[in-house]
Design an enzyme around this catalytic site. Structure first.
Site, PDB file in Angstrom:
ATOM      1  N   CYS A   2       0.463  -0.811  -0.149  1.00  0.00           N
ATOM      2  CA  CYS A   2       0.054   0.139  -0.149  1.00  0.00           C
ATOM      3  C   CYS A   2       0.978   1.499  -0.146  1.00  0.00           C
ATOM      4  CB  CYS A   2      -0.899  -0.281   1.715  1.00  0.00           C
ATOM      5  SG  CYS A   2      -2.009  -1.684   1.459  1.00  0.00           S
ATOM      6  N   ARG A  27       4.820   0.264  -6.628  1.00  0.00           N
ATOM      7  CA  ARG A  27       4.780  -0.677  -5.558  1.00  0.00           C
ATOM      8  C   ARG A  27       3.708  -1.775  -5.580  1.00  0.00           C
ATOM      9  NH1 ARG A  27       6.227   2.218  -0.583  1.00  0.00           N
ATOM     10  NH2 ARG A  27       4.711   0.773   0.920  1.00  0.00           N
ATOM     11  N   TRP A  73      -2.625  -2.586  -1.581  1.00  0.00           N
ATOM     12  CA  TRP A  73      -2.737  -4.105  -2.208  1.00  0.00           C
ATOM     13  C   TRP A  73      -3.185  -4.638  -1.155  1.00  0.00           C
ATOM     14  CZ3 TRP A  73       0.129  -6.420  -5.499  1.00  0.00           C
ATOM     15  CH2 TRP A  73       0.791  -8.442  -4.856  1.00  0.00           C
ATOM     16  N   ASN A  99      -1.518   1.918   5.945  1.00  0.00           N
ATOM     17  CA  ASN A  99      -0.911   0.718   5.617  1.00  0.00           C
ATOM     18  C   ASN A  99      -0.594   0.291   7.095  1.00  0.00           C
ATOM     19  OD1 ASN A  99      -0.596   2.084   2.754  1.00  0.00           O
ATOM     20  ND2 ASN A  99       1.935   2.645   2.598  1.00  0.00           N
ATOM     21  N   GLY A 100      -0.401  -1.349   6.602  1.00  0.00           N
ATOM     22  CA  GLY A 100      -0.180  -2.052   8.544  1.00  0.00           C
ATOM     23  C   GLY A 100      -1.386  -3.321   8.062  1.00  0.00           C
ATOM     24  N   GLU A 483      15.543 -24.751  -6.303  1.00  0.00           N
ATOM     25  CA  GLU A 483      14.973 -23.555  -6.736  1.00  0.00           C
ATOM     26  C   GLU A 483      16.316 -22.811  -7.257  1.00  0.00           C
ATOM     27  OE1 GLU A 483      12.566 -21.799  -7.240  1.00  0.00           O
ATOM     28  OE2 GLU A 483      13.310 -19.565  -6.524  1.00  0.00           O
ATOM     29  N   LYS A 487      16.480 -20.254  -9.863  1.00  0.00           N
ATOM     30  CA  LYS A 487      16.717 -19.173  -9.954  1.00  0.00           C
ATOM     31  C   LYS A 487      18.309 -18.623 -10.609  1.00  0.00           C
ATOM     32  CE  LYS A 487      14.481 -17.059  -9.106  1.00  0.00           C
ATOM     33  NZ  LYS A 487      13.188 -18.053  -8.299  1.00  0.00           N
ATOM     34  N   GLU A 490      17.801 -18.321 -14.622  1.00  0.00           N
ATOM     35  CA  GLU A 490      16.408 -16.846 -15.113  1.00  0.00           C
ATOM     36  C   GLU A 490      17.227 -16.041 -15.077  1.00  0.00           C
ATOM     37  OE1 GLU A 490      12.590 -17.701 -13.469  1.00  0.00           O
ATOM     38  OE2 GLU A 490      14.202 -17.767 -11.222  1.00  0.00           O
ATOM     39  N   HIS A 506      24.147 -41.387 -10.534  1.00  0.00           N
ATOM     40  CA  HIS A 506      23.558 -42.347 -11.163  1.00  0.00           C
ATOM     41  C   HIS A 506      23.718 -41.555 -12.496  1.00  0.00           C
ATOM     42  CE1 HIS A 506      21.622 -44.851  -8.203  1.00  0.00           C
ATOM     43  NE2 HIS A 506      21.603 -44.526  -7.667  1.00  0.00           N
ATOM     44  N   LYS A 605       6.797 -11.439 -15.547  1.00  0.00           N
ATOM     45  CA  LYS A 605       6.365 -11.641 -13.973  1.00  0.00           C
ATOM     46  C   LYS A 605       5.013 -12.802 -14.321  1.00  0.00           C
ATOM     47  CE  LYS A 605       6.601 -11.418 -10.039  1.00  0.00           C
ATOM     48  NZ  LYS A 605       8.033 -12.715  -9.570  1.00  0.00           N
TER      49      LYS A 605
HETATM   50  C1  F6R Z   1      10.469 -17.977 -11.362  1.00  0.00           C
HETATM   51  C2  F6R Z   1       9.586 -17.663 -11.347  1.00  0.00           C
HETATM   52  C3  F6R Z   1       8.685 -18.661 -11.298  1.00  0.00           C
HETATM   53  C4  F6R Z   1       6.629 -18.287 -10.825  1.00  0.00           C
HETATM   54  C5  F6R Z   1       6.132 -19.419 -12.554  1.00  0.00           C
HETATM   55  C6  F6R Z   1       4.669 -19.056 -11.281  1.00  0.00           C
HETATM   56  O1  F6R Z   1      11.805 -16.828 -10.348  1.00  0.00           O
HETATM   57  O2  F6R Z   1       9.150 -16.863 -11.041  1.00  0.00           O
HETATM   58  O3  F6R Z   1       8.800 -20.350 -11.635  1.00  0.00           O
HETATM   59  O4  F6R Z   1       7.155 -19.177 -10.003  1.00  0.00           O
HETATM   60  O5  F6R Z   1       6.207 -18.631 -13.675  1.00  0.00           O
HETATM   61  O6  F6R Z   1       4.189 -17.995 -10.590  1.00  0.00           O
HETATM   62  P1  F6R Z   1       3.201 -18.080 -10.274  1.00  0.00           P
HETATM   63  O7  F6R Z   1       3.509 -18.002  -8.756  1.00  0.00           O
HETATM   64  O8  F6R Z   1       2.491 -16.151 -10.040  1.00  0.00           O
HETATM   65  O9  F6R Z   1       1.908 -18.858 -10.397  1.00  0.00           O
END
Ligand code: F6R
Length: 610
Positions: A2, A27, A73, A99-100, A483, A487, A490, A506, A605
């Site tokens: 927010c 934000r 938000w 906010n909060g 993971e 990272k 990506e 293996h 995203k």
């Molecule tokens: C990796 C990443 C993606 C998401 C995936 C699912 O850093 O961000 O692998 O995790 O596209 O996205 P959500 O969680 O938004 O369904």
């Protein structure tokens, strides 16, 4: 997250507020609103969606020299007009932006309703404005009313209040949510971050926790909640707008990694019951029995959220003794999955808009089984289309590579595990209490890791030109290895693979030579000795070993080229700590390779295509 902006001065408050809110758009938010005070009347305008929509609405109301504005938000209640801020008291005299989270809002609402107050929204904030109204009716003084009200409040706040009956002041207060006051010529401003006021002034005063500010056109007075005056010098801001938006960090991703002590606290806030060692999640109250008596959980997700689901499988099977199947959402849909009575399906998604996950949960619903969500974005499609669920409350994640959402998903999966395990009596009250106590310590432990990034940066420098990486872990930390590899791929475009450490022999071991860095997660748990053997196998082939460890012993010290030490916690919570050095390693490698960390090539995203 927010955003707050407040103005008092000679300019047209409509313009100052809208412009300030636009500055806070980065934000993330899902609704916006303003309250404008002129001629002893407050006009409130609010809308779901974008500030530009609000801008059109604002041009049709009277000019004002004082006002407050907010981008929301959603946390409590959907992103609708009625839930958007500002909120008004019953009489239309007092307006608030906040906010909060007000943790005791339910208790306050019950009390205030019995005193005759009428609530209109589903927000926690509304309790606050009625509480202030209650004290205002006794004191006729806005500052006093706010001060008295805040003594009855549990939770966090950054808030600004104004009253039609006191048209020359804004009253602001802070506990846990930042507020900065901008000092101008015949005008003063207040905002949740400096980007909203920097166009008007660079002279600012930061409000500290448990402080109240009374802001007029020509003056700012600071006090604590006990009404004692506080003197504070103004500071001059020298940094630029972009730096402010990133909270002083070079990238959103680094900012979000550093937010994790706070986001984990937010995921747990109000949901842990120390005395009985159990968790309490409002969004699951009505389906408690279905969850506890489920015969099987099926978790659907993609990418990082899928890794969180895999961690969930380890946790839930070990503690709650419930069989868990984890599926890639995209695969589940097309493989004619068998769902049976007693199954509970969970969809995990940060954005709540991932089409693969959405399509999979729609497929699951056709079988008539309950479908619940673990989602970050309130009011998103997945949140709306599931029968119940838990929000992870990580706040907006702007960096494309998911970091803080992952750890918050793990936090919530742990809350669900605690609930189910205690209800199914697969763990005792005593064990539940121990888990809760460890959960409480996590933010501090995350901070310890974040305070010691030097070694990670130097490892990044050494290996930034590597062409391949292996990530290896066992048990609950195997998905963390996946993971870590994701990272790195990506954001730095280095090829990386994650494996269960013992799987290496293996096949993948064939890849190892002195050019291959292998990152092991070797915590002091039951798999430690086995992992040491796996490390030995890599060393014997001249691989470079980097180890995430708790308390490295002499055997490990001899084998590892680099050790990144992290604090110890119980096994089911350890991924929340072990992933953080991996996030940082990817980040620093990508930066050193000159990559666009926040917007890596080819990635979006929110993936709303199949
Ligand atoms: C990796 C990443 C993606 C998401 C995936 C699912 O850093 O961000 O692998 O995790 O596209 O996205 P959500 O969680 O938004 O369904």
């Amino acid at each position: 997250m927010c955003g707050i902006v407040g103005y008092i001065g000679d300019k047209d408050a409509r313009e100052v507020l809208v412009e300030g809110l636009k500055r806070l758009e980065y934000r993330g938010y899902d609704s916006a609103g303003v309250a404008l005070l002129a001629n002893n009347r407050i006009d409130v305008l609010k809308t779901p969606g974008k500030v530009t929509k609000l801008e059109e609405m604002v041009s049709g109301v009277q000019q004002a020299k004082i006002g407050i504005g907010h981008t929301r938000w959603a946390t409590h209640g959907e992103p609708t007009t009625v839930n958007a801020h500002p909120h008004m008291d019953c009489t239309g005299n007092i307006a608030i932006i906040h906010n909060g989270i007000i943790e005791n809002h339910s208790a306050l609402k019950t009390k205030l309703t019995s005193l005759g107050h009428t609530f209109r929204s589903q927000t926690d904030t509304e309790a606050l404005v009625h509480l202030i109204e209650e004290f205002y009716s006794r004191t006729n003084n806005l500052e006093m009313a706010v001060r008295f009200a805040l003594k009855d409040v549990d939770g966090t706040f950054g808030l600004v209040v104004m009253a039609a009956s006191e048209p020359d002041i804004l009253v602001a207060a802070r506990r846990g949510s930042p507020l900065v006051i901008g000092l101008g010529e015949s005008e003063n401003l207040i905002a949740s971050d400096a980007s909203a006021l920097i166009r008007h002034t660079r002279n600012v005063i930061y409000l500290h926790d448990n402080e109240i500010a009374v802001i007029t056109r020509n003056d700012v007075a600071l006090k604590n909640l006990d009404d004692e005056t506080i003197e504070r010098e103004a500071e001059h801001l020298t940094f630029d707008l972009e730096q402010i938006e990133k909270g002083g960090f070079d990238h959103f991703m680094l900012k979000e990694i550093n937010e994790q002590p706070e986001t984990i606290r937010n995921a747990f806030r109000g949901r842990l019951i120390e005395e009985t060692g159990i968790s309490n999640m409002g969004g699951l109250h009505e389906v408690d029995d279905k969850i506890t008596n489920a015969k099987r959980f099926v978790i659907l997700a993609c990418g990082t959220s899928w890794h969180a689901a895999l961690v969930g499988k380890y946790i839930l099977e070990q503690y709650a003794k419930i069989p868990v199947e984890v599926d890639y959402a995209s695969e589940f849909r097309y493989r004619n999955p068998v769902l049976m009575e007693g199954d509970v399906v969970w969809a995990i998604s940060q954005s709540g808009e991932t089409l693969d996950t959405l399509a999979a949960l729609r497929e699951a619903r056709k079988s008539g089984v309950p479908v619940y969500g673990i989602v970050n974005v309130v009011g998103s499609t997945i949140a709306r289309e599931t029968d119940a669920g838990v929000y992870i409350h990580a706040g907006p994640e702007i960096g494309v590579a998911s970091t803080k959402a992952f750890t918050s998903q793990l936090a919530v999966l742990n809350l669900i595990n605690l609930l189910v395990a205690r209800k199914r009596k697969t763990i005792s009250e005593e064990q539940g209490r121990e888990i809760v106590a460890e959960m409480r310590k996590l933010p501090g432990k995350i901070q310890q890791i974040l305070d010691n990034t030097g070694v990670i940066e130097s490892i990044a420098e050494e290996f930034k030109d590597s062409r391949n990486f292996l990530y290896l872990g066992r048990g609950v930390n195997f998905p963390v290895a996946l993971e870590g590899a994701l990272k790195l791929k990506e954001i730095s475009y280095i090829h990386a693979e994650g494996y269960p450490a013992a799987e290496m022999k293996h096949g993948p071991i064939a890849l190892i030579d002195d050019n291959m860095p292998a990152v092991f997660i070797a915590l002091g748990d039951s798999t430690y000795d086995k992992i040491l053997s796996n490390i030995q196998e890599v060393r014997a082939r001249k691989g470079n070993v980097i180890v995430i460890a708790n308390e490295p012993d002499s055997r490990l010290k001899e084998l590892a080229r680099h050790i990144i030490q992290i604090p110890k916690t119980i096994d089911i919570l350890s991924p929340i700590l072990s992933v953080i050095p991996l996030q940082l390693l990817s980040y620093y490698i990508a930066v050193k390779r000159g990559c666009n960390v926040d917007q890596p090539r080819n990635l979006a995203k929110s993936v709303t295509v199949e």
